[in-house]
Design a protein around this motif. Structure first.
Motif, PDB file in Angstrom:
ATOM      1  N   LYS A   1     -13.103   0.993   5.330  1.00 32.16           N
ATOM      2  CA  LYS A   1     -13.443   0.415   4.032  1.00 32.16           C
ATOM      3  C   LYS A   1     -12.191   0.145   3.167  1.00 32.16           C
ATOM      4  N   THR A   2     -11.134   0.899   3.415  1.00 27.25           N
ATOM      5  CA  THR A   2      -9.923   0.757   2.584  1.00 27.25           C
ATOM      6  C   THR A   2      -9.169  -0.510   2.957  1.00 27.25           C
ATOM      7  N   LYS A   3      -8.395  -1.009   2.011  1.00 26.19           N
ATOM      8  CA  LYS A   3      -7.630  -2.240   2.237  1.00 26.19           C
ATOM      9  C   LYS A   3      -6.143  -1.913   2.355  1.00 26.19           C
ATOM     10  N   ASN A   4      -5.848  -0.978   3.183  1.00 25.25           N
ATOM     11  CA  ASN A   4      -4.454  -0.626   3.428  1.00 25.25           C
ATOM     12  C   ASN A   4      -3.819  -1.690   4.328  1.00 25.25           C
ATOM     13  N   ASP A   5      -2.532  -1.735   4.261  1.00 22.12           N
ATOM     14  CA  ASP A   5      -1.845  -2.650   5.178  1.00 22.12           C
ATOM     15  C   ASP A   5      -1.952  -2.080   6.585  1.00 22.12           C
ATOM     16  N   SER A   6      -1.663  -2.934   7.509  1.00 21.62           N
ATOM     17  CA  SER A   6      -1.857  -2.555   8.904  1.00 21.62           C
ATOM     18  C   SER A   6      -1.002  -1.375   9.285  1.00 21.62           C
ATOM     19  N   SER A   7       0.216  -1.314   8.785  1.00 26.82           N
ATOM     20  CA  SER A   7       1.099  -0.202   9.131  1.00 26.82           C
ATOM     21  C   SER A   7       0.524   1.122   8.654  1.00 26.82           C
TER      22      SER A   7
END
Length: 273
Positions: free
Chosen positions: A205-211
């Motif tokens: 659900k979170t919109k973290n970057d891929s790294s």
């Protein structure tokens, strides 16, 4: 009409004379008649009911029917009483004995034999009664021992049953404890997996970057790998197989009640004369 009174036996002089010997012309009771018929000297003598001859006995008892003289001898070869004329006729040359002496001797012999039979019967009655008492006592002892041994076997069986039940329950409790531990471990794994599942859903659900997402997923993977996966296939079972029980086995356990039929009985027929 008045009945004719029976005379007393002329041999034992104690019992009622119901039999009349037509040869000896004497009255006998039943017992003396039986003995008279067993004697060699008089085994062929004939009897009839004394009631029918009792009236004329006094007139004929001591008289020879052929010569009408007193019978004073006994012919030891023909086994009959005879008069003095008989011994010069068909009994000539035969061995004779005085009739009074023969009667006295025979009376003593019959009395002795009867007394001997009575004494033997009394001894036998005592012996049989004693045997019955002893036999009853032995049976009481045997029955008591059978019950005691049966009670012992019953207690042994009950003890073995209780021990088998206790052992079965003890082993069952140990196996159930292992199953409960496995159940607890499986529930723990499920709870931890549920937590990790929740974390994984939150990461999605979170919109973290891929790294950043990759870093968190790698951490989540490490936590997943720490969980021990359990695959439960089969647990313990139990069954009971009864032992083989037959009447033969029970008899061998209980023992046997034996009867020894040892009868030692000697039968003797009295011989007089």
């Amino acid at each position: 009409m008045a009945q004719t009174a029976l005379k007393t036996c002329e041999i034992c002089v104690s019992s009622a004379g119901t039999n009349y010997c037509t040869t000896c012309e004497q009255i006998f009771c039943d017992n003396c008649k039986a003995m008279h018929n067993r004697q060699k000297i008089s085994k062929d003598h004939k009897f009839k009911d004394s009631v029918n001859v009792v009236q004329g006995i006094k007139a004929t008892t001591s008289k020879c029917k052929e010569h009408k003289e007193d019978k004073i001898f006994v012919c030891n070869e023909c086994y009959v009483s005879v008069c003095s004329k008989c011994i010069t006729g068909k009994h000539n040359g035969h061995k004779l004995s005085d009739i009074d002496e023969s009667v006295s001797s025979l009376s003593k012999a019959t009395k002795t034999e009867i007394r001997s039979i009575l004494d033997a019967a009394g001894s036998n009655i005592t012996a049989v009664e004693k045997c019955l008492k002893k036999f009853d006592s032995r049976i009481d002892v045997s029955v008591k021992l059978i019950r005691l041994h049966g009670g012992k076997l019953k207690r042994l069986i009950e003890r073995e049953v209780e021990e088998m039940v206790a052992t079965t329950k003890k082993k069952a409790n140990a196996e159930k404890e292992r199953l409960r531990k496995i159940l607890t471990d499986v529930r723990t794994v499920r709870e931890k997996a549920s937590v990790l599942e929740h974390k994984q859903n939150e990461l999605q659900k979170t919109k973290n970057d891929s790294s950043t997402l990759l870093s968190k997923l790698l951490i989540l993977t490490g936590e997943i790998e720490k969980l021990q996966t359990i695959h439960f296939v089969e647990g313990p079972t139990n069954s009971y197989k009864p032992g083989v029980t037959t009447n033969k086995h029970l008899t061998e356990l209980l023992g046997k009640s034996d009867f020894r039929q040892v009868y030692r009985i000697n039968f003797e027929m009295p011989i007089i004369g």
